[in-house]
Design a protein around this motif. Structure first.
Motif, short mmCIF file in Angstrom:
data_model
loop_
_atom_site.label_atom_id
_atom_site.label_comp_id
_atom_site.label_asym_id
_atom_site.label_seq_id
_atom_site.Cartn_x
_atom_site.Cartn_y
_atom_site.Cartn_z
N TYR A 1 0.65 -0.99 -0.03
CA TYR A 1 0.14 0.15 -0.20
C TYR A 1 0.38 1.15 0.09
N SER A 2 0.97 1.99 -1.15
CA SER A 2 2.01 3.06 -1.53
C SER A 2 1.13 4.31 -0.33
N LYS A 3 0.37 4.37 0.05
CA LYS A 3 0.39 5.52 1.12
C LYS A 3 0.75 4.68 2.49
N GLY A 4 1.19 3.95 3.36
CA GLY A 4 1.28 3.37 4.45
C GLY A 4 3.27 3.34 4.64
N PHE B 1 5.23 0.55 3.48
CA PHE B 1 5.03 0.24 2.44
C PHE B 1 6.69 0.16 1.92
#
Length: 183
Positions: A31-34, A37
């Motif tokens: 999840y690129s916003k995590g 990541f």
């Protein structure tokens, strides 16, 4: 027997420490916003070592609202065993990934129609925090998860710490428990 999944692996040292601590599943967050990541190329380097040196450990990709093609590509590129679908994926998307996927629910679901399957963990139950897709540190509803665990093999996540994990397992009797590494 309870299984342990540690999520948020970003380095080979993280993975090896988790294995030394007794984990059964290692989670890699796509999840690129995590905050945890990981790029698929970095993950592939780590998993190539793990597949060779620790073949019994299950490797899990954590995805939030990714396309089926993206999930399949990352599973293949990184030699992952399972996809944890932690977003708002529909039963139709889920069906395209079974038996290599399980659904994570934020909160205990009231309707699991279309997400059932027989292989591995059927579900992961995490805490429900508005606007977040896991990793909040908020404790999940373990007693409600216990009702679901009577019918399905599930993983429990959400605010698990060394101090409370034994109580969580006692209350909910899951297949396993998950924990995210804090960065």
């Amino acid at each position: 027997m309870t299984k342990i999944k540690i999520c948020g692996i970003k380095t080979l040292n993280d993975a090896l420490a988790a294995i030394d601590a007794g984990t059964d599943y290692l989670g890699f967050n796509f999840y690129s916003k995590g905050v945890r990541f990981i790029e698929k190329e970095v993950c592939a380097e780590i998993t190539s070592v793990l597949k060779r040196e620790h073949p019994k450990i299950k490797l899990v990709g954590v995805f939030v609202n990714s396309s089926v093609d993206e999930v399949k590509n990352i599973l293949d590129t990184c030699s992952l065993d399972l996809a944890q679908l932690h977003g708002d994926e529909t039963p139709e998307i889920f069906a395209q990934l079974v038996p290599h996927a399980f659904k994570a629910f934020r909160g205990v679901p009231t309707d699991i129609t279309g997400y059932e399957h027989k292989d591995g963990p059927a579900f992961l139950v995490d805490a429900a925090v508005k606007g977040m897709y896991g990793g909040s540190g908020v404790t999940a509803d373990w007693s409600a998860a216990a009702e679901l665990a009577k019918k399905y093999p599930l993983l429990l996540a959400g605010g698990l710490t060394p101090e409370n994990v034994a109580d969580a397992v006692r209350q909910s009797q899951p297949l396993g428990r998950g924990r995210c590494l804090r960065s």
